[in-house]
Scaffold this active site. Structure first.
Site, mmCIF file in Angstrom:
data_model
loop_
_atom_site.group_PDB
_atom_site.id
_atom_site.type_symbol
_atom_site.label_atom_id
_atom_site.label_comp_id
_atom_site.label_asym_id
_atom_site.label_seq_id
_atom_site.Cartn_x
_atom_site.Cartn_y
_atom_site.Cartn_z
ATOM 1 N N GLU A 195 8.897 46.582 18.913
ATOM 2 C CA GLU A 195 10.267 46.085 19.108
ATOM 3 C C GLU A 195 10.430 45.441 20.471
ATOM 4 O OE1 GLU A 195 13.377 48.781 17.963
ATOM 5 O OE2 GLU A 195 14.952 47.515 18.810
ATOM 6 N N SER A 205 19.230 53.429 13.127
ATOM 7 C CA SER A 205 20.286 52.458 13.435
ATOM 8 C C SER A 205 21.500 52.695 12.540
ATOM 9 C CB SER A 205 19.771 51.028 13.277
ATOM 10 O OG SER A 205 19.137 50.873 12.017
ATOM 11 N N GLU A 209 9.295 57.387 17.164
ATOM 12 C CA GLU A 209 9.134 56.521 18.333
ATOM 13 C C GLU A 209 8.194 57.147 19.364
ATOM 14 O OE1 GLU A 209 13.018 55.563 19.914
ATOM 15 O OE2 GLU A 209 13.707 54.719 18.010
HETATM 16 O O1 KIV Z 1 16.454 52.128 13.265
HETATM 17 C C1 KIV Z 1 16.079 50.951 13.074
HETATM 18 O O2 KIV Z 1 16.795 50.127 12.492
HETATM 19 C C2 KIV Z 1 14.774 50.545 13.574
HETATM 20 C C3 KIV Z 1 14.407 49.107 13.462
HETATM 21 C C4 KIV Z 1 15.112 48.315 14.466
HETATM 22 C C5 KIV Z 1 12.950 48.907 13.525
HETATM 23 O O3 KIV Z 1 14.053 51.352 14.064
#
Ligand code: KIV
Length: 272
Positions: free
Chosen positions: A190, A53, A123
């Protein structure tokens, strides 16, 4: 070490499992830089996730897809330098593990060797089974991630709740068992229905860490900039804001601009 500074017990894969086993919830937040990681670690966060993220939050991309392995390692190095207690988990970015297990292993090794992080996250379930096995065989702890997996956003088409239909819910349950059996030490769930997250959390041994997955997961994770209210316009139902920093920082900046223009900053006392 003096009695005034008690030794910090570092969080490990074993301690997060122990938290699940004794019913203590696990608190995880994202971190991408030294200053923020230092604050979160000192405040007692259990796990810091160097999430992909960062692609959205730090670099302003629309999705998590563009961030590179080199960029993830840079963020991870900054976080690791700040941390005394928390476990640091780093996302393998899109394209660094999906195509074959050898690539997955070499990406995971680069993260561990070059950043000093403690584990990686990736993932998917059965689709990435071989990659997970390969990484685990090298002694690298793996956190899984099921449900809404943002690296597949172009397959899903939207960021809405996943696994509402029976077939997808069943695949998620199967994948969660697989990740547990393979030897992952935890998994993120998620944006899935709370009842499904409860069933999964109760049916596997390893901890689940939820985001938008209800209260029954063994832990919770949020993106730090979301929970601090820095990302002003992002307001999904699952997000609780603990501060409104967008406004606070904006107001402080306006005040600074005004005081510079008015020549009231700096004063003599603030000068040499
Ligand atoms: O990249 C991220 O922030 C995540 C979280 C939302 C679990 O994978």
């Amino acid at each position: 070490m003096s009695a005034a500074t008690p030794e910090l017990k570092k969080v490990t894969t074993h301690s997060v499992q122990a938290m699940k086993d004794k019913g203590e919830k696990i608190a995880m937040l994202t971190a991408y830089d030294f200053s923020m990681a230092k604050i979160l670690d000192a405040a007692g966060i259990d796990i810091l996730l160097v999430g992909d993220s960062a692609s959205n939050v730090m670099a302003g991309h629309e999705t998590t897809l563009p961030i590179t392995l080199d960029q993830m390692i840079y963020h991870a190095q900054s976080v690791v330098r700040a941390v005394k207690r928390a476990m640091v988990v780093v996302d393998l970015p899109f394209g660094s593990y999906q195509s074959n297990p050898e690539l997955a292993l070499s990406s995971a090794i680069r993260v561990m060797k070059e950043s000093g992080a403690h584990a990686i996250k990736l993932e998917g379930g059965a689709e990435v089974e071989k990659s997970i096995k390969r990484i685990l065989n090298a002694g690298i702890p793996v956190m899984g991630h099921l449900g809404l997996t943002p690296q597949s956003i172009y397959k899903f088409g939207t960021y809405s709740v996943r696994a509402k239909e029976d077939a997808e819910a069943q695949k998620l349950k199967d994948d969660s068992k697989l990740l547990d059996q393979l030897g992952c030490f935890a998994m993120v769930l998620e944006k899935i229905p709370a009842q499904l997250a409860r069933e999964v959390s109760e049916s596997i041994d390893i901890p689940t860490i939820g985001i938008g997955a209800g209260p029954h997961c063994d832990g919770q994770v949020l993106v730090t900039q979301d929970m601090l209210g820095i990302t002003k316009d992002f307001k999904p139902r699952f997000l609780r804001r603990y501060l409104e920093l967008y406004d606070a920082i904006g107001n402080a900046t306006q005040q600074y601009v005004n005081e510079v223009k008015a020549k009231s900053f700096p004063t003599d006392a603030e000068s040499y």
